[in-house]
Design a protein around this motif. Structure first.
Motif, mmCIF file in Angstrom:
data_model
loop_
_atom_site.group_PDB
_atom_site.id
_atom_site.type_symbol
_atom_site.label_atom_id
_atom_site.label_comp_id
_atom_site.label_asym_id
_atom_site.label_seq_id
_atom_site.Cartn_x
_atom_site.Cartn_y
_atom_site.Cartn_z
ATOM 1 N N ARG A 75 0.830 -1.204 0.000
ATOM 2 C CA ARG A 75 0.000 0.000 0.000
ATOM 3 C C ARG A 75 0.862 1.250 0.000
ATOM 4 O O ARG A 75 0.559 2.243 -0.679
ATOM 5 N N PHE A 76 1.944 1.209 0.757
ATOM 6 C CA PHE A 76 2.863 2.343 0.840
ATOM 7 C C PHE A 76 3.498 2.626 -0.522
ATOM 8 O O PHE A 76 3.543 3.773 -0.978
ATOM 9 N N VAL A 77 4.001 1.580 -1.169
ATOM 10 C CA VAL A 77 4.670 1.736 -2.465
ATOM 11 C C VAL A 77 3.693 2.259 -3.509
ATOM 12 O O VAL A 77 4.025 3.168 -4.295
ATOM 13 N N LYS A 78 2.490 1.718 -3.540
ATOM 14 C CA LYS A 78 1.500 2.178 -4.517
ATOM 15 C C LYS A 78 1.145 3.649 -4.307
ATOM 16 O O LYS A 78 0.978 4.405 -5.269
ATOM 17 N N LYS A 79 1.054 4.061 -3.064
ATOM 18 C CA LYS A 79 0.665 5.441 -2.763
ATOM 19 C C LYS A 79 1.748 6.432 -3.162
ATOM 20 O O LYS A 79 1.458 7.510 -3.678
ATOM 21 N N PHE A 80 3.005 6.078 -2.929
ATOM 22 C CA PHE A 80 4.101 7.029 -3.118
ATOM 23 C C PHE A 80 4.868 6.840 -4.425
ATOM 24 O O PHE A 80 5.797 7.593 -4.713
ATOM 25 N N SER A 81 4.516 5.860 -5.235
ATOM 26 C CA SER A 81 5.204 5.680 -6.519
ATOM 27 C C SER A 81 4.730 6.721 -7.523
ATOM 28 O O SER A 81 3.638 7.283 -7.388
ATOM 29 N N LEU A 82 5.570 6.972 -8.521
ATOM 30 C CA LEU A 82 5.245 7.924 -9.583
ATOM 31 C C LEU A 82 5.053 7.172 -10.897
ATOM 32 O O LEU A 82 5.885 6.343 -11.269
ATOM 33 N N SER A 83 3.974 7.466 -11.599
ATOM 34 C CA SER A 83 3.714 6.839 -12.894
ATOM 35 C C SER A 83 4.605 7.463 -13.960
ATOM 36 O O SER A 83 5.271 8.485 -13.729
ATOM 37 N N GLU A 84 4.594 6.873 -15.158
ATOM 38 C CA GLU A 84 5.344 7.468 -16.268
ATOM 39 C C GLU A 84 4.837 8.878 -16.566
ATOM 40 O O GLU A 84 5.629 9.788 -16.829
ATOM 41 N N ASP A 85 3.542 9.061 -16.536
ATOM 42 C CA ASP A 85 2.988 10.398 -16.775
ATOM 43 C C ASP A 85 3.468 11.383 -15.711
ATOM 44 O O ASP A 85 3.790 12.541 -16.021
ATOM 45 N N ASP A 86 3.515 10.932 -14.471
ATOM 46 C CA ASP A 86 4.008 11.792 -13.384
ATOM 47 C C ASP A 86 5.457 12.191 -13.626
ATOM 48 O O ASP A 86 5.830 13.362 -13.517
ATOM 49 N N LEU A 87 6.288 11.195 -13.960
ATOM 50 C CA LEU A 87 7.705 11.468 -14.194
ATOM 51 C C LEU A 87 7.900 12.384 -15.398
ATOM 52 O O LEU A 87 8.737 13.289 -15.373
ATOM 53 N N GLY A 88 7.120 12.160 -16.455
ATOM 54 C CA GLY A 88 7.205 13.028 -17.624
ATOM 55 C C GLY A 88 6.830 14.456 -17.288
ATOM 56 O O GLY A 88 7.475 15.412 -17.755
ATOM 57 N N HIS A 89 5.803 14.626 -16.481
ATOM 58 C CA HIS A 89 5.375 15.957 -16.047
ATOM 59 C C HIS A 89 6.489 16.649 -15.260
ATOM 60 O O HIS A 89 6.805 17.824 -15.504
ATOM 61 N N LEU A 90 7.102 15.926 -14.328
ATOM 62 C CA LEU A 90 8.153 16.510 -13.502
ATOM 63 C C LEU A 90 9.414 16.790 -14.314
ATOM 64 O O LEU A 90 10.119 17.780 -14.075
ATOM 65 N N CYS A 91 9.691 15.922 -15.287
ATOM 66 C CA CYS A 91 10.827 16.151 -16.185
ATOM 67 C C CYS A 91 10.639 17.457 -16.960
ATOM 68 O O CYS A 91 11.562 18.270 -17.058
ATOM 69 N N ASN A 92 9.451 17.670 -17.495
ATOM 70 C CA ASN A 92 9.168 18.907 -18.229
ATOM 71 C C ASN A 92 9.268 20.122 -17.320
ATOM 72 O O ASN A 92 9.749 21.191 -17.746
ATOM 73 N N TYR A 93 8.819 19.979 -16.089
ATOM 74 C CA TYR A 93 8.917 21.101 -15.150
ATOM 75 C C TYR A 93 10.379 21.439 -14.863
ATOM 76 O O TYR A 93 10.752 22.615 -14.784
ATOM 77 N N CYS A 94 11.225 20.423 -14.728
ATOM 78 C CA CYS A 94 12.655 20.655 -14.517
ATOM 79 C C CYS A 94 13.264 21.411 -15.695
ATOM 80 O O CYS A 94 14.103 22.302 -15.506
ATOM 81 N N ARG A 95 12.855 21.055 -16.899
ATOM 82 C CA ARG A 95 13.354 21.766 -18.076
ATOM 83 C C ARG A 95 12.954 23.234 -18.030
ATOM 84 O O ARG A 95 13.728 24.115 -18.406
ATOM 85 N N GLN A 96 11.737 23.500 -17.596
ATOM 86 C CA GLN A 96 11.240 24.874 -17.548
ATOM 87 C C GLN A 96 12.066 25.751 -16.613
ATOM 88 O O GLN A 96 12.278 26.934 -16.895
ATOM 89 N N ILE A 97 12.537 25.194 -15.500
ATOM 90 C CA ILE A 97 13.291 26.008 -14.548
ATOM 91 C C ILE A 97 14.796 25.731 -14.624
ATOM 92 O O ILE A 97 15.561 26.228 -13.793
ATOM 93 N N ASP A 98 15.217 24.950 -15.631
ATOM 94 C CA ASP A 98 16.634 24.739 -15.928
ATOM 95 C C ASP A 98 17.392 24.029 -14.803
ATOM 96 O O ASP A 98 18.355 24.548 -14.248
ATOM 97 N N ILE A 99 16.943 22.838 -14.490
ATOM 98 C CA ILE A 99 17.681 21.965 -13.578
ATOM 99 C C ILE A 99 17.588 20.550 -14.140
ATOM 100 O O ILE A 99 16.573 20.171 -14.736
ATOM 101 N N ASP A 100 18.665 19.777 -14.005
ATOM 102 C CA ASP A 100 18.677 18.417 -14.533
ATOM 103 C C ASP A 100 17.668 17.541 -13.792
ATOM 104 O O ASP A 100 17.519 17.631 -12.566
ATOM 105 N N PHE A 101 17.007 16.674 -14.559
ATOM 106 C CA PHE A 101 16.054 15.699 -14.021
ATOM 107 C C PHE A 101 16.623 14.305 -14.211
ATOM 108 O O PHE A 101 17.118 13.964 -15.291
ATOM 109 N N ALA A 102 16.550 13.484 -13.160
ATOM 110 C CA ALA A 102 16.981 12.092 -13.274
ATOM 111 C C ALA A 102 16.100 11.230 -12.375
ATOM 112 O O ALA A 102 15.357 11.737 -11.530
ATOM 113 N N SER A 103 16.198 9.919 -12.582
ATOM 114 C CA SER A 103 15.440 8.988 -11.758
ATOM 115 C C SER A 103 16.158 7.647 -11.765
ATOM 116 O O SER A 103 16.916 7.343 -12.693
#
Length: 289
Positions: A75-103
């Protein structure tokens, strides 16, 4: 000669140069994208170079037999995991503010998504995967920059992992000295082992993944010339979470980065250098007739 490591985005990182700082968020975003964006902004303001997430899902992190014995963990892992869409969203946000994104990926599909869709600057291999040679071969075959953590590993296991990656045709690798204890007591950090790893892995830069709760170990690693320093980051270490209690708050994280950079500057060069100011001082301070 300083060993170097080149990220997929072209950035070059060198031992004894200015460290590349990775802020590890793990699950300290608690599965909330708005909160994750706030964390990314705070990481950027603290002066870090990269914000790193975890790509695990309930199916890629643990086995079904583990969940059978530990139903709360699922239950913990399911609640706090990030989907591909989530990661893609955060990756794009990192690009917008100019910081490297990794996972950090835990499956081949997660590797593919990070490289093909997010264009990450490197693939971080977790300590727990160091003896998963098939997984190492797969990542190495993608011709990506690789950062390999070494917690819980013997020298033989580290050498074997590096050899597996190299034989798969990838020599663009950095290794992180790491102790997989959360939190780690400073007297267990054993930073002199960084020097030993340099002697063993002759062509590979050695960085540090710090699991202590203070800044001292990271600053000491900067004095040793570590080109990569990774540290857990949180906005509130009073919240209950996976590694959240040992993660570092923004002001302290910024202080750590500032002190590491100052320490690197203080350490200077291996070569002896005389500045113009010293040459001028010789005229007035040395004895003459």
């Amino acid at each position: 000669m300083n060993k170097s490591f080149k990220l997929n985005n072209g950035k070059k990182i060198e031992e004894n140069g200015k460290p590349y700082f990775i802020a590890e968020l793990n699950s300290s975003h608690f599965g909330n994208l708005d909160y994750a964006e706030e964390m990314i902004r705070a990481v950027k303001n603290a002066g870090a170079d990269c914000v790193k997430f975890q790509s695990w899902s309930s199916s890629s992190l643990y086995s079904s037999s583990y969940y059978k014995d530990n139903p709360i963990a699922e239950r913990f892992v399911k609640k706090f995991s990030l989907s591909e869409d989530d990661l893609g969203h955060l990756c794009n946000y990192c690009r917008q503010i100019d910081i490297d994104f990794a996972s950090t990926p835990y499956s081949t599909s997660e590797v593919d998504y990070l490289l093909n869709e997010c264009n990450v600057p490197f693939i971080k291999i977790a300590s727990m995967e160091i003896n998963n040679h098939d997984f190492l071969k797969y990542i190495a075959s993608k011709e990506t920059a690789i950062i390999l953590s070494t917690g819980m590993s013997t020298y033989d296991e580290i050498n074997e992992a590096v050899d597996v990656i190299a034989k798969a045709g990838n020599k663009n690798i950095a290794v992180l000295h790491c102790k997989s204890i959360y939190p780690l007591s400073p007297d267990q950090a054993n930073l002199n082992n960084i020097t030993k790893l340099r002697d063993i892995l002759l062509d590979i830069p050695i960085g540090y993944s710090d699991h202590t709760s203070g800044i001292e170990a990271a600053v000491a690693s900067a004095a040793l010339g570590c080109p990569i320093i990774e540290k857990h980051f949180t906005l509130d270490n009073l919240k209950i979470g996976m590694d959240n209690q040992m993660a570092m708050m923004p002001d302290q994280f910024k202080n750590m980065i500032d002190l590491c950079n100052l320490t690197q500057s203080i350490m200077g060069s291996y070569e002896r250098e005389l500045s113009d100011d010293e040459y001028q001082q010789r005229q007035t301070m040395r004895r003459s007739i």
